[in-house]
Design a protein around this motif. Structure first.
Motif, PDB file in Angstrom:
ATOM      1  N   MET A   1       5.043   5.629  -9.770  1.00  0.00           N
ATOM      2  CA  MET A   1       4.589   4.720  -8.716  1.00  0.00           C
ATOM      3  C   MET A   1       3.350   3.946  -9.166  1.00  0.00           C
ATOM      4  SD  MET A   1       5.089   7.312  -5.507  1.00  0.00           S
ATOM      5  CE  MET A   1       4.240   6.292  -4.312  1.00  0.00           C
ATOM      6  N   ALA A   2       2.424   4.647  -9.821  1.00  0.00           N
ATOM      7  CA  ALA A   2       1.201   3.988 -10.304  1.00  0.00           C
ATOM      8  C   ALA A   2       1.518   2.953 -11.376  1.00  0.00           C
ATOM      9  CB  ALA A   2       0.226   5.031 -10.845  1.00  0.00           C
TER      10      ALA A   2
ATOM     11  N   LYS B   1       0.833  -1.192   0.000  1.00  0.00           N
ATOM     12  CA  LYS B   1       0.000   0.000   0.000  1.00  0.00           C
ATOM     13  C   LYS B   1       0.872   1.248   0.000  1.00  0.00           C
ATOM     14  CE  LYS B   1      -4.209  -1.583   2.364  1.00  0.00           C
ATOM     15  NZ  LYS B   1      -5.106  -1.322   3.520  1.00  0.00           N
ATOM     16  N   TYR B   2       0.328   2.318  -0.595  1.00  0.00           N
ATOM     17  CA  TYR B   2       0.951   3.630  -0.511  1.00  0.00           C
ATOM     18  C   TYR B   2       0.021   4.530   0.317  1.00  0.00           C
ATOM     19  CZ  TYR B   2       3.876   2.159  -4.466  1.00  0.00           C
ATOM     20  OH  TYR B   2       4.749   1.485  -5.285  1.00  0.00           O
ATOM     21  N   TYR B   3       0.591   5.237   1.278  1.00  0.00           N
ATOM     22  CA  TYR B   3      -0.223   6.100   2.132  1.00  0.00           C
ATOM     23  C   TYR B   3      -0.085   7.576   1.757  1.00  0.00           C
ATOM     24  CZ  TYR B   3      -0.930   1.918   4.841  1.00  0.00           C
ATOM     25  OH  TYR B   3      -1.274   0.645   5.225  1.00  0.00           O
ATOM     26  N   LEU B   4       0.756   7.847   0.759  1.00  0.00           N
ATOM     27  CA  LEU B   4       0.890   9.197   0.238  1.00  0.00           C
ATOM     28  C   LEU B   4       0.409   9.214  -1.209  1.00  0.00           C
ATOM     29  CD1 LEU B   4       4.431  10.029   1.661  1.00  0.00           C
ATOM     30  CD2 LEU B   4       2.212  10.689   2.624  1.00  0.00           C
ATOM     31  N   ALA B   5       0.322  10.401  -1.763  1.00  0.00           N
ATOM     32  CA  ALA B   5      -0.114  10.516  -3.155  1.00  0.00           C
ATOM     33  C   ALA B   5       0.854   9.780  -4.073  1.00  0.00           C
ATOM     34  CB  ALA B   5      -0.200  11.983  -3.548  1.00  0.00           C
ATOM     35  N   MET B   6       0.307   9.079  -5.062  1.00  0.00           N
ATOM     36  CA  MET B   6       1.138   8.317  -5.993  1.00  0.00           C
ATOM     37  C   MET B   6       1.561   9.183  -7.164  1.00  0.00           C
ATOM     38  SD  MET B   6      -0.341   4.454  -6.343  1.00  0.00           S
ATOM     39  CE  MET B   6      -1.883   4.944  -7.067  1.00  0.00           C
TER      40      MET B   6
ATOM     41  N   VAL C   1      -2.842  10.748 -14.760  1.00  0.00           N
ATOM     42  CA  VAL C   1      -2.886  11.799 -13.748  1.00  0.00           C
ATOM     43  C   VAL C   1      -3.126  11.145 -12.399  1.00  0.00           C
ATOM     44  CG1 VAL C   1      -3.990  13.947 -13.028  1.00  0.00           C
ATOM     45  CG2 VAL C   1      -3.851  13.380 -15.453  1.00  0.00           C
ATOM     46  N   PHE C   2      -2.038  10.989 -11.611  1.00  0.00           N
ATOM     47  CA  PHE C   2      -2.152  10.244 -10.367  1.00  0.00           C
ATOM     48  C   PHE C   2      -1.811  11.092  -9.149  1.00  0.00           C
ATOM     49  CE2 PHE C   2      -0.994   7.150 -13.639  1.00  0.00           C
ATOM     50  CZ  PHE C   2      -2.099   6.339 -13.575  1.00  0.00           C
TER      51      PHE C   2
END
Length: 440
Positions: free
Chosen positions: A71-72, A62-67, A431-432
């Motif tokens: 990263m996406a 999991k990522y807890y910050l904006a991707m 756009v992530f």
């Protein structure tokens, strides 16, 4: 061996609370299988871990910050690898937690309710069988229903399979794909997006000598006999004039056993015939007709000067192969369902002591890859039966570990690659920055 799963694109979707999430388009054998969120796959993986423990492949964190965009994209690749690797374990494939989730997500993706329906199953040489099934029945379940209705011995069920077959002009057939045990047959048929596509029953083994194991079952014998007749009529199997006369005499006598025994001597008997395609050997751009079976890829190549040349690539000299998508995804939210428009299968082959790559451009590249995997599987089973002293018995709790070791020895035998630069992404795909883990 690994399934042909890929995730070529993901799309942003708005949720009910005004946020946005990513929806991944999962393809199996070049056809859209389902669309699913990361959170759904994550919960599924947690369920699988409760059953199978730590033997599962790693799941993307999991990522807890904006991707970011990178990263996406990395997550999409990791999810693709996860699906390919988790399906390499037959124990996972047969589990309820595996199949129940995939059944649910297929029905949800295509908005198909579970209900009873009638389905025509096409048999070799023009036969047809109507069965009552549920829209949520897996291919494996439908095959069991078919075998029960025609009286096929249950222990021989593994020698047959159901295929998507396209009925073309002038009575020609094109085998589109072998249906996988866990996919919902009705859903796959409705969503394939191909005209005149039907479900057909055919034998599923590449070694013609295996016919001998089915001869004592009357129904199996009938199926092999009618398929052999059909393959000869369609010139997929190519008897000599002498063989043709002898086969016609045996057909008039209705001597099925002798007919099949002689058929095994016919060139390309029991092979999977593919549609005309393009290859790069012996010259780039050559047209070729492929037939796969009996541990070889047989090619009838038409050279630029119009002459034909028969070339046989022996499986024992193939080191590895990969399928690559070359085409463009259009309107992934609409009716577009397949990746098969522009596919290549390239394999590394030992030619006169040197390893060389050969390329086939074919919409049936996934089917060709499935045939290669099947031939390897049969070869391994045959070797194990001939050398029982090489088999080591292990305790039940160690069997999954042993299977992973065997798979790792062949992990480079095939792969699926995407040429991402040629994929047309849908609007907002890249756009992530404003997407956070809680939105997924």
């Amino acid at each position: 061996m690994k399934m042909h799963f890929c995730i070529p694109v993901s799309q942003q979707r708005p949720d009910a609370l005004g946020g946005r999430y990513l929806l991944y388009s999962v393809y199996l054998d070049g056809f859209l299988f389902c669309r699913v969120r990361y959170s759904q796959l994550h919960r599924w993986n947690e369920q699988l871990k409760r059953v199978f423990g730590n033997c599962l492949p790693p799941f993307p964190p999991k990522y807890y910050l904006a991707m970011t965009v990178s990263m996406a994209d990395e997550r999409r690749n990791q999810l693709e690898q996860y699906l390919q690797n988790v399906t390499a374990d037959p124990n996972v494939l047969k589990s309820d937690v595996f199949t129940d989730f995939l059944k649910w997500v297929q029905l949800k993706t295509f908005d198909i309710a579970t209900q009873t329906t009638s389905l025509d199953i096409f048999l070799p040489a023009g036969g047809r069988l109507q069965v009552e099934i549920l829209t949520s029945d897996t291919t494996e379940r439908v095959l069991e229903v078919v075998s029960h209705k025609i009286g096929l011995c249950r222990e021989l069920l593994g020698y047959f399979s159901l295929f998507l077959i396209q009925f073309c002009e002038e009575g020609k057939l094109s085998v589109v794909k072998k249906l996988v045990d866990f996919e919902l047959l009705y859903v796959s048929l409705q969503s394939c997006g191909m005209d005149n596509c039907k479900v057909g029953l055919r034998k599923w083994y590449m070694d013609p000598s295996l016919d001998s194991l089915l001869m004592d079952c009357r129904v199996a014998l009938d199926l092999l006999y009618t398929q052999a007749i059909e393959d000869i009529e369609k010139e997929w199997a190519k008897p000599t004039e002498t063989q043709k006369r002898e086969l016609e005499a045996l057909q008039r006598e209705e001597n099925q056993a002798k007919f099949l025994k002689l058929s095994r001597e016919v060139w390309h008997y029991g092979y999977m015939q593919l549609d005309p395609c393009t290859c790069d050997y012996p010259e780039p751009g050559c047209r070729a007709v492929l037939a796969v079976g009996n541990n070889e890829i047989s090619c009838c190549v038409t050279l630029p000067n119009g002459q034909t040349q028969d070339i046989a690539f022996q499986l024992s000299r193939v080191k590895c192969w990969q399928v690559t998508f070359l085409g463009t995804l259009l309107d992934t939210d609409g009716p577009q369902r397949t990746l098969h428009q522009d596919l290549e299968l390239r394999f590394q082959y030992s030619e006169e002591g040197h390893w060389q790559w050969f390329v086939m451009y074919s919409k049936q590249a996934f089917l060709l890859s499935s045939c290669l995997k099947k031939m390897i599987s049969e070869k391994m089973e045959k070797s194990a039966a001939e050398n029982p002293e090489m088999q080591i018995e292990v305790p039940e709790q160690s069997k999954m570990k042993k299977h992973h070791i065997l798979q790792n020895r062949h992990k480079d035998s095939h792969s699926f690659l995407l040429r991402k630069s040629k994929i047309k992404a849908t609007e907002n795909d890249c756009v992530f920055g404003n997407i956070k883990e809680e939105d997924l």
